[in-house]
Motif scaffolding. Structure first.
Motif, short mmCIF file in Angstrom:
data_model
loop_
_atom_site.label_atom_id
_atom_site.label_comp_id
_atom_site.label_asym_id
_atom_site.label_seq_id
_atom_site.Cartn_x
_atom_site.Cartn_y
_atom_site.Cartn_z
N LEU A 209 0.84 -1.20 0.00
CA LEU A 209 0.00 0.00 0.00
C LEU A 209 0.88 1.26 0.00
O LEU A 209 0.81 2.08 0.91
N PRO A 210 1.72 1.44 -1.01
CA PRO A 210 2.65 2.58 -1.02
C PRO A 210 1.96 3.93 -1.07
O PRO A 210 2.55 4.94 -0.66
N SER A 211 0.73 3.96 -1.55
CA SER A 211 0.02 5.23 -1.68
C SER A 211 -0.42 5.79 -0.33
O SER A 211 -0.87 6.94 -0.26
N GLN A 212 -0.29 5.00 0.76
CA GLN A 212 -0.70 5.50 2.07
C GLN A 212 0.46 5.50 3.07
O GLN A 212 0.24 5.63 4.28
N TYR A 213 1.68 5.39 2.58
CA TYR A 213 2.83 5.46 3.49
C TYR A 213 3.29 6.90 3.64
O TYR A 213 3.17 7.70 2.72
N LEU A 214 3.81 7.23 4.81
CA LEU A 214 4.31 8.59 5.06
C LEU A 214 5.72 8.74 4.51
O LEU A 214 6.71 8.72 5.26
N TRP A 215 5.82 8.89 3.20
CA TRP A 215 7.13 9.03 2.57
C TRP A 215 7.82 10.33 2.98
O TRP A 215 9.04 10.44 2.87
N GLY A 216 7.07 11.28 3.46
CA GLY A 216 7.67 12.55 3.90
C GLY A 216 8.29 12.48 5.28
O GLY A 216 8.92 13.45 5.73
#
Length: 286
Positions: free
Chosen positions: A258-265
């Motif tokens: 689910l990469p679209s909901q990870y906190l990449w920031g």
């Protein structure tokens, strides 16, 4: 600010998430440092552009849903893999839930407490009190619910986690959170060394508890959340650094779902700060 939280807690999820989308993009546009960090981390992991853009909105939704989760009415929750928890609880070895900064990690603990915590196996989560008194009171009140306990991020808290696990209960950790200096190890995370907490591996080694992967997927249109549960099926290394690297690899697998909901920031690769609560140094005496 407490009044604002109370006011927002009455809003429907779909409206909070729409507002969160706007806030997420505003922060992304107005903060060059945050924007660059999110882009760099997502590219480092090979995340597609569409998922990177969705992650911008997801970060805002995560913030704006907190008043509802902390103070509002219960939100709809569905389960995927709840039988893994039932099987682990039956073993009475204790469970260590590993949840990355993915989706709504707040709702994961709440959902467990609601479904399983009242049956004699509550979950204990480690926390660091907020600096603002008003926010600290809100968070503490929201987590003071049946089946959910809290432990402070200090030696006493670590002892509380160990005691809970040895009693066959559960603990919840965010293993992709950067710990203070002396409480982690530099191990790979999406191909780049990141300072990673060793606490999860140490707890597993000391207590023999089961490791379980869990995350709360945010459903579209404010429909609620799906709590996903997967067993950790590999044998954890006896070497602390290798075991920590294994846990990082497991977190990578979860995030890739689910990469679209990870906190990449999130500043995942930052240098650790000096400890102010001495968890790492004191817990070595255990």
């Amino acid at each position: 600010m407490a009044f604002v939280f109370q006011f927002l807690s009455r809003w429907p999820l779909w409206l909070l998430h729409r507002l969160g989308t706007v806030c997420g993009w505003l922060v992304y546009v107005l903060s060059p440092g945050y924007r660059k960090r999110l882009q760099d981390h997502a590219r480092q992991a090979g995340v597609h552009e569409a998922d990177r853009r969705n992650a911008v909105a997801a970060a805002g939704r995560m913030v704006m849903e907190l008043p509802r989760l902390w103070l509002g009415a219960l939100v709809p929750v569905m389960w995927d893999g709840a039988h893994h928890i039932e099987q682990a609880l039956a073993e009475q070895r204790g469970i260590i839930f590993l949840t990355p900064h993915l989706g709504s990690f707040e709702v994961t603990a709440q959902a467990y407490a609601s479904r399983f915590g009242s049956s004699g196996a509550p979950m204990t989560v480690l926390y660091r009190p907020a600096r603002q008194l008003w926010l600290r009171r809100i968070i503490e009140a929201s987590r003071a619910r049946p089946g959910l306990h809290t432990a402070p991020a200090n030696l006493a808290g670590v002892k509380q986690l160990i005691k809970a696990l040895r009693s066959g209960q559960c603990v919840g950790l965010l293993p992709d959170q950067v710990p203070p200096e002396g409480q982690g190890a530099w191990v790979p995370f999406f191909g780049r060394d990141a300072y990673t907490m060793t606490l999860a591996a140490r707890l597993a080694q000391q207590t023999g508890a089961r490791l379980v992967l869990a995350w709360g997927e945010r459903l579209p249109a404010g429909a609620g959340y799906k709590v996903c549960v997967r067993p950790y099926e590999l044998v954890l290394s006896l070497d602390l650094t290798e075991a920590t690297a294994q846990i990082n690899a497991a977190m990578e697998q979860v995030i890739r779902e689910l990469p679209s909901q990870y906190l990449w920031g999130y500043a995942r690769y930052k240098q650790p700060r000096r400890p102010d609560l001495a968890v790492g140094q004191e817990s070595k005496k255990e």
